[in-house]
Design a protein around this motif. Structure first.
Motif: not given
Length: 100
Positions: A78-80, A53-56, A63-67
Motif C-alpha cells: 500500500r503506497a501513499s 483510494i481517493q482520500t485517506h 490527507k493522502v491518496y493510497e494505492a
C-alpha cells in the motif's frame, strides 16, 4: 414563444451539462491514475495497480491518496501519495485481498 419548445430546450441543456460533468470527472480520474501510476513505476517498475483510494486521512491528519499495488514477485504493498503533486510518500506491505 411556445412553452413546450422552451421546456424541451431546458431539458437538452440539462442533459448536455450532465454529460459534460461526467466527461470531466472521467478525465480527472484518468489524469489521477496516470500520474500515480508513473510515480509508482519510478519506485517499482513492473508493479500493477490493483486499486486507488481517493482520500485517506493518516494518524497525523494528513490527507493522502493510497494505492494498492502488486509487484512481480507476488507481494502487495500500500503506497501513499501526496494529494496535490501525486508524488510517492511511503509504502507498507499489505494483503492482496484475492487469491490467484
Amino acid at each position: 414563444m411556445n412553452k413546450t419548445l422552451l421546456l424541451e430546450g431546458f431539458r437538452w441543456m440539462f442533459l448536455l451539462l450532465v454529460a459534460c460533468v461526467i466527461i470531466l470527472y472521467g478525465y480527472q480520474r484518468f489524469i489521477l491514475h496516470s500520474s500515480i501510476e508513473s510515480a509508482l513505476h519510478k519506485v517499482s517498475p513492473d508493479a500493477i495497480i490493483i486499486g486507488i483510494i481517493q482520500t485517506h486521512i493518516t494518524n497525523n491528519q494528513e490527507k493522502v491518496y493510497e494505492a494498492l499495488y502488486k509487484t512481480t514477485d507476488g507481494k502487495c504493498f500500500r503506497a501513499s501519495f501526496d494529494r496535490e503533486k501525486h508524488t510517492f510518500l511511503r509504502k507498507q506491505e499489505a494483503t492482496c485481498g484475492s487469491k490467484e
